[in-house]
Design a protein around this motif. Sequence first.
Motif, PDB file in Angstrom:
ATOM      1  N   ARG A 149       0.843  17.348  -2.676  1.00  0.00           N
ATOM      2  CA  ARG A 149       0.746  15.933  -2.296  1.00  0.00           C
ATOM      3  C   ARG A 149      -0.716  15.545  -2.087  1.00  0.00           C
ATOM      4  NH1 ARG A 149       4.701  17.450   1.246  1.00  0.00           N
ATOM      5  NH2 ARG A 149       3.492  16.870   3.081  1.00  0.00           N
ATOM      6  N   TYR A 150      -1.507  16.452  -1.508  1.00  0.00           N
ATOM      7  CA  TYR A 150      -2.928  16.208  -1.305  1.00  0.00           C
ATOM      8  C   TYR A 150      -3.632  16.066  -2.666  1.00  0.00           C
ATOM      9  CZ  TYR A 150      -7.800  16.957  -0.051  1.00  0.00           C
ATOM     10  OH  TYR A 150      -9.152  16.820   0.086  1.00  0.00           O
ATOM     11  N   ARG A 151      -3.330  16.978  -3.602  1.00  0.00           N
ATOM     12  CA  ARG A 151      -3.910  16.911  -4.949  1.00  0.00           C
ATOM     13  C   ARG A 151      -3.560  15.594  -5.624  1.00  0.00           C
ATOM     14  NH1 ARG A 151      -5.081  20.564  -8.991  1.00  0.00           N
ATOM     15  NH2 ARG A 151      -3.319  19.732 -10.130  1.00  0.00           N
ATOM     16  N   LYS A 152      -2.314  15.159  -5.473  1.00  0.00           N
ATOM     17  CA  LYS A 152      -1.887  13.894  -6.074  1.00  0.00           C
ATOM     18  C   LYS A 152      -2.678  12.730  -5.482  1.00  0.00           C
ATOM     19  CE  LYS A 152       2.097  10.931  -6.818  1.00  0.00           C
ATOM     20  NZ  LYS A 152       3.487  10.660  -6.493  1.00  0.00           N
ATOM     21  N   PHE A 153      -2.881  12.739  -4.166  1.00  0.00           N
ATOM     22  CA  PHE A 153      -3.660  11.698  -3.498  1.00  0.00           C
ATOM     23  C   PHE A 153      -5.083  11.651  -4.069  1.00  0.00           C
ATOM     24  CE2 PHE A 153      -6.564  10.769   0.164  1.00  0.00           C
ATOM     25  CZ  PHE A 153      -6.302   9.414   0.270  1.00  0.00           C
ATOM     26  N   ILE A 154      -5.730  12.803  -4.167  1.00  0.00           N
ATOM     27  CA  ILE A 154      -7.099  12.860  -4.685  1.00  0.00           C
ATOM     28  C   ILE A 154      -7.142  12.419  -6.145  1.00  0.00           C
ATOM     29  CG2 ILE A 154      -9.040  14.401  -5.206  1.00  0.00           C
ATOM     30  CD1 ILE A 154      -8.686  13.664  -2.205  1.00  0.00           C
ATOM     31  N   LYS A 155      -6.161  12.813  -6.954  1.00  0.00           N
ATOM     32  CA  LYS A 155      -6.112  12.379  -8.353  1.00  0.00           C
ATOM     33  C   LYS A 155      -5.971  10.871  -8.464  1.00  0.00           C
ATOM     34  CE  LYS A 155      -4.419  16.432 -10.802  1.00  0.00           C
ATOM     35  NZ  LYS A 155      -3.359  16.949 -11.679  1.00  0.00           N
ATOM     36  N   GLN A 156      -5.176  10.257  -7.580  1.00  0.00           N
ATOM     37  CA  GLN A 156      -5.027   8.799  -7.586  1.00  0.00           C
ATOM     38  C   GLN A 156      -6.352   8.123  -7.249  1.00  0.00           C
ATOM     39  OE1 GLN A 156      -1.764   8.706  -4.748  1.00  0.00           O
ATOM     40  NE2 GLN A 156      -0.413   7.850  -6.320  1.00  0.00           N
ATOM     41  N   VAL A 157      -7.085   8.690  -6.294  1.00  0.00           N
ATOM     42  CA  VAL A 157      -8.385   8.145  -5.916  1.00  0.00           C
ATOM     43  C   VAL A 157      -9.353   8.235  -7.093  1.00  0.00           C
ATOM     44  CG1 VAL A 157     -10.416   8.512  -4.448  1.00  0.00           C
ATOM     45  CG2 VAL A 157      -8.116   8.562  -3.447  1.00  0.00           C
ATOM     46  N   VAL A 158      -9.406   9.388  -7.743  1.00  0.00           N
ATOM     47  CA  VAL A 158     -10.300   9.580  -8.886  1.00  0.00           C
ATOM     48  C   VAL A 158      -9.951   8.606 -10.009  1.00  0.00           C
ATOM     49  CG1 VAL A 158     -10.977  11.205 -10.707  1.00  0.00           C
ATOM     50  CG2 VAL A 158     -10.858  11.965  -8.323  1.00  0.00           C
ATOM     51  N   LYS A 159      -8.660   8.449 -10.287  1.00  0.00           N
ATOM     52  CA  LYS A 159      -8.233   7.522 -11.339  1.00  0.00           C
ATOM     53  C   LYS A 159      -8.677   6.094 -11.014  1.00  0.00           C
ATOM     54  CE  LYS A 159      -4.200   5.792 -13.784  1.00  0.00           C
ATOM     55  NZ  LYS A 159      -2.739   5.814 -13.905  1.00  0.00           N
ATOM     56  N   ALA A 160      -8.500   5.675  -9.764  1.00  0.00           N
ATOM     57  CA  ALA A 160      -8.911   4.322  -9.365  1.00  0.00           C
ATOM     58  C   ALA A 160     -10.425   4.166  -9.456  1.00  0.00           C
ATOM     59  CB  ALA A 160      -8.420   4.026  -7.948  1.00  0.00           C
TER      60      ALA A 160
END
Length: 92
Positions: free
Chosen positions: A70-81
């Motif tokens: 879930r943490y990795r997914k959060f960071i990936k969403q931030v990077v994508k944005a």
Amino acid sequence: MQRMMAFTDQDSIHIDLPAGYHTEYLPEPVHISNEFGQYHAYYEPKEGGLVFVRRLQLSNGSHPAEAYERYRKFIKQVVKADKAKVVVLKST
């Protein structure tokens, strides 16, 4: 998984466009919030340019190993944005 200190990064970037150019497309605002932190980003058109506002706040605390994905997914969403593209065109 443990984060010992909370972290906040806030940016406001002013972008001046050359005369004769305009923004054709701005990404939609992004708001993400979960147990790991919060992320907010948006573009705001201004006379002669635009402003990009971004705020990333990471929370401190302990999380079970199962929370890592879930943490990795959060960071990936931030990077994508953060990598979202703005389209600027020359006015005709």
